[in-house]
Design an enzyme around this catalytic site. Structure first.
Site, PDB file in Angstrom:
ATOM      1  N   GLU B  47     -30.830   6.496 -34.553  1.00 21.40           N
ATOM      2  CA  GLU B  47     -29.730   6.964 -35.051  1.00 21.40           C
ATOM      3  C   GLU B  47     -28.645   7.105 -34.459  1.00 21.40           C
ATOM      4  OE1 GLU B  47     -30.878   7.789 -38.458  1.00 21.40           O
ATOM      5  OE2 GLU B  47     -28.268   8.313 -38.231  1.00 21.40           O
ATOM      6  N   SER B  48     -27.756   6.468 -34.799  1.00 22.15           N
ATOM      7  CA  SER B  48     -26.387   5.730 -33.742  1.00 22.15           C
ATOM      8  C   SER B  48     -25.930   7.421 -33.286  1.00 22.15           C
ATOM      9  CB  SER B  48     -25.135   4.964 -34.833  1.00 22.15           C
ATOM     10  OG  SER B  48     -25.072   5.238 -35.679  1.00 22.15           O
ATOM     11  N   CYS B  78     -29.556  -2.668 -35.515  1.00 26.50           N
ATOM     12  CA  CYS B  78     -29.237  -1.739 -36.780  1.00 26.50           C
ATOM     13  C   CYS B  78     -28.277  -0.287 -35.527  1.00 26.50           C
ATOM     14  CB  CYS B  78     -30.205  -1.132 -36.913  1.00 26.50           C
ATOM     15  SG  CYS B  78     -29.831  -0.376 -37.937  1.00 26.50           S
ATOM     16  N   ILE B 142     -33.192  -0.911 -42.719  1.00 26.73           N
ATOM     17  CA  ILE B 142     -33.743   0.033 -43.063  1.00 26.73           C
ATOM     18  C   ILE B 142     -32.292   0.978 -42.724  1.00 26.73           C
ATOM     19  CG2 ILE B 142     -34.765   2.470 -41.605  1.00 26.73           C
ATOM     20  CD1 ILE B 142     -37.334   0.391 -42.825  1.00 26.73           C
ATOM     21  N   ARG B 143     -32.081   1.382 -43.404  1.00 27.06           N
ATOM     22  CA  ARG B 143     -30.541   2.257 -44.136  1.00 27.06           C
ATOM     23  C   ARG B 143     -29.799   1.450 -43.240  1.00 27.06           C
ATOM     24  NH1 ARG B 143     -29.864   8.328 -44.809  1.00 27.06           N
ATOM     25  NH2 ARG B 143     -28.705   7.778 -42.606  1.00 27.06           N
ATOM     26  N   HIS B 194     -34.347  -5.337 -38.600  1.00 28.78           N
ATOM     27  CA  HIS B 194     -34.924  -5.071 -37.000  1.00 28.78           C
ATOM     28  C   HIS B 194     -35.799  -5.852 -36.170  1.00 28.78           C
ATOM     29  CE1 HIS B 194     -33.225  -0.764 -37.425  1.00 28.78           C
ATOM     30  NE2 HIS B 194     -33.190  -0.981 -38.235  1.00 28.78           N
ATOM     31  N   GLU B 196     -37.514  -5.941 -33.960  1.00 31.83           N
ATOM     32  CA  GLU B 196     -38.861  -5.351 -33.244  1.00 31.83           C
ATOM     33  C   GLU B 196     -40.406  -4.702 -34.305  1.00 31.83           C
ATOM     34  OE1 GLU B 196     -35.936  -4.267 -33.619  1.00 31.83           O
ATOM     35  OE2 GLU B 196     -36.042  -1.983 -34.016  1.00 31.83           O
TER      36      GLU B 196
END
Lengths: 310, 244
Positions: B47-48, B78, B142-143, B194, B196
């Protein structure tokens, strides 16, 4: 696969039967993005903003926090979708909401309003005392509670993409959370050292699907993201959960039932990141004001939410 | 060679596991002084806003900006992409602090909430040319954020059809309906998806080549001796990679 008569027993990667539109990897993916974070219970948009400002990685939208559900009693249900929508509009972080165990229509409603994660929670009153929701039928991911390894893997088999240990919500007492985390981690340690031949009987004993037990043995951890919940009230509690091996923490009543919610929220967020650094933990634990009032769990009149489902 | 992974929150364990698969040690970075021991940095997904808050609490932003300015390779996935962008829209009330450096405009949660999260095979000509393998990559969104505009110095590495056309593959979307999801500008690499979370390590090895090129140019300025210092973390088991 439908119609061809072919049935895969254990499929690829042991977790199967997800819809094409939202594969399991995408469901687990969001949980993976929440790792190392704190998810906070909030009852209105204002609290959601405080949580976001403090650095929560997601919020759980509720009508009443568990401590109030305990105090007021009655049947606890899914929150008003209007309230959840308001909270969703107020913040940019993911928003979760609770549905009653087994109440798949509540989950459908939550999916329809575009919630990010559903918590099939024992804190709400049960809707079905035998069956959980078949979570494979949904495009939104689910988080479920557990007290031990068997319960965790049963939920994963039902489609949960994230697991939280149950603890005892709304008590501000960490003892049950510690018991449940230790139980899960202890069973995994036993499993890791077990001969492969013994795993069949072990799976039967803990009443979990064999394939998931075997996968857990190979991984040395739960196959999905594993948070702690139920009774976290201080930064030290949160760091304890992290040091015991959890991926993150849910804080229910602990933040907004305390003297200074914004400060406590911020401290708990920092504690989860710097969980292994006592110096930082000491600094952030200073002068947080009053913690929530705890409940002693030796009192037999206290209802155990954790025991509501298997 | 040690590569730092910003370990404030999010998928840092996944990045460290991916680096391990390509034979490189990932070092968790939580404090400004730890940045001195690494020659490159990965900012993971997460979450940034949470990561920005934690970076602010521990005064990491000046050190991170300095790191980018020194020309050391930095890769953001992301949330990391949002961190590196010069400009981000769709932020929370009051905005959030960014590192900046990457000349582009990013739309936070461009693809919407979790229910709109998706997986897609995205064409990656540049990476496939350098790293071999199939011409497309399994991108997990993802979002996810999307890149709306890029400056002249930014090289576009991948794009996907914009959300209105996602899902209806029959529609032949015009090129103007694409949204950029991977870019490179000098030593900055950014992806909205992502890598990863997948078994394909081509993005990681692409990034490591960027790291190697830089350290050759700067000739022996990177010290690797501190690797042992940071190896105190007990080896943590990591999640499986889900494939469908």
């Amino acid at each position: 696969m439908a119609g061809s008569g072919v049935v895969t027993v254990y499929g690829n990667g042991a977790i199967t039967e997800t819809s094409k539109q939202s594969p399991f990897s995408v469901k687990v993916g969001l949980a993976q993005m929440l790792r190392g974070g704190v998810i906070m219970d909030v009852v209105n948009a204002e609290q959601a903003r405080i949580a976001e400002e403090a650095g929560a990685c997601a919020v759980m939208a509720l009508e009443r926090v568990p401590a109030d559900i305990r105090a007021q009693g009655g049947v606890a249900r899914m929150s008003d979708p209007q309230l959840i929508k308001e909270i969703k509009q107020a913040v940019t972080i993911p928003v979760m909401a609770k549905a009653r165990i087994g109440h798949f229509v509540e989950a459908q409603i939550l999916e329809a309003i575009g919630i990010d994660y559903v918590d099939e929670s024992e804190v709400l009153t049960l809707a079905d005392d035998e069956n959980h929701i078949n979570k494979h039928n949904f495009r939104i991911p689910f988080v479920c509670g557990c007290r031990n390894l068997g319960e965790a893997l049963r939920r994963v088999r039902e489609g949960a993409a994230m697991i939280r240990t149950k603890g005892e919500a709304g008590t501000g007492n960490i003892i049950e959370a510690v018991r449940h985390v230790r139980s899960v981690m202890g069973d995994i340690r036993v499993l890791r050292n077990m001969d492969d031949d013994e795993v069949f009987t072990f799976a039967k004993k803990i009443q979990a699907p064999y394939d998931l037990v075997m996968q857990t043995k190979q991984l040395g951890r739960l196959p999905v993201v594993h948070f702690a919940a139920g009774g976290v009230a201080t930064p030290a509690d949160a760091a304890l959960m992290m040091q015991l091996g959890c991926d993150g923490v849910f804080v229910g009543s602990g933040v907004f039932k305390s003297g200074d919610p914004a400060r406590r929220a911020r401290a708990i967020v920092q504690a989860v990141t710097h969980y292994s650094d006592p110096q930082v933990l000491a600094d952030i634990s200073c002068g947080l004001g009053e913690a929530m009032v705890g409940i002693n769990l030796n009192d037999e009149k206290v209802e155990r939410y954790a025991n509501r489902s298997e | 060679m040690a590569v730092g992974v910003l370990a404030l929150q999010g998928s840092f364990n996944e990045h460290i596991a991916a680096l391990k698969r390509v034979g490189v040690k990932g070092v968790q970075i939580r404090k400004p002084e730890q940045l001195q021991s690494v020659s490159a940095l990965i900012i993971p997904g997460g979450e940034s806003t949470t990561m920005a808050k934690l970076a602010e609490y521990h005064n990491l932003f000046p050190a991170l900006r300095e790191f980018v300015k020194m020309g050391k390779p930095v890769w953001g996935t992301c949330a990391g992409l949002i961190f590196l962008a010069e400009k981000a829209i769709g932020q929370k009330t009051g905005g959030q602090e960014l590192i900046g450096g990457l000349d582009c405009t990013v739309h936070r949660n461009f693809f919407g909430s979790q229910i709109q999260s998706f997986e897609a095979e995205i064409p990656i000509p540049e990476i496939a040319a350098k790293e071999g393998g199939p011409p497309s990559f399994r991108g997990v969104f993802i979002r996810a954020p999307g890149i709306l505009e890029v400056g002249p110095e930014v090289q576009v590495l991948a794009d996907v059809p914009a959300p209105s056309t996602v899902g209806s593959l029959e529609d032949n979307a015009g090129p103007e309906k694409k949204v950029i999801v991977a870019v490179r500008q000098g030593n900055l690499l950014a992806t909205a998806f992502h890598p990863e979370l997948t078994a394909d390590t081509r993005w990681h090895s692409y990034f490591l080549k960027m790291v190697n090129e830089t350290s050759e140019e700067a000739s022996s300025s990177t010290s690797l001796s501190s690797e042992e210092l940071s190896s105190s973390d007990p080896s943590k088991y990591d999640l499986p990679i889900f494939q469908q």
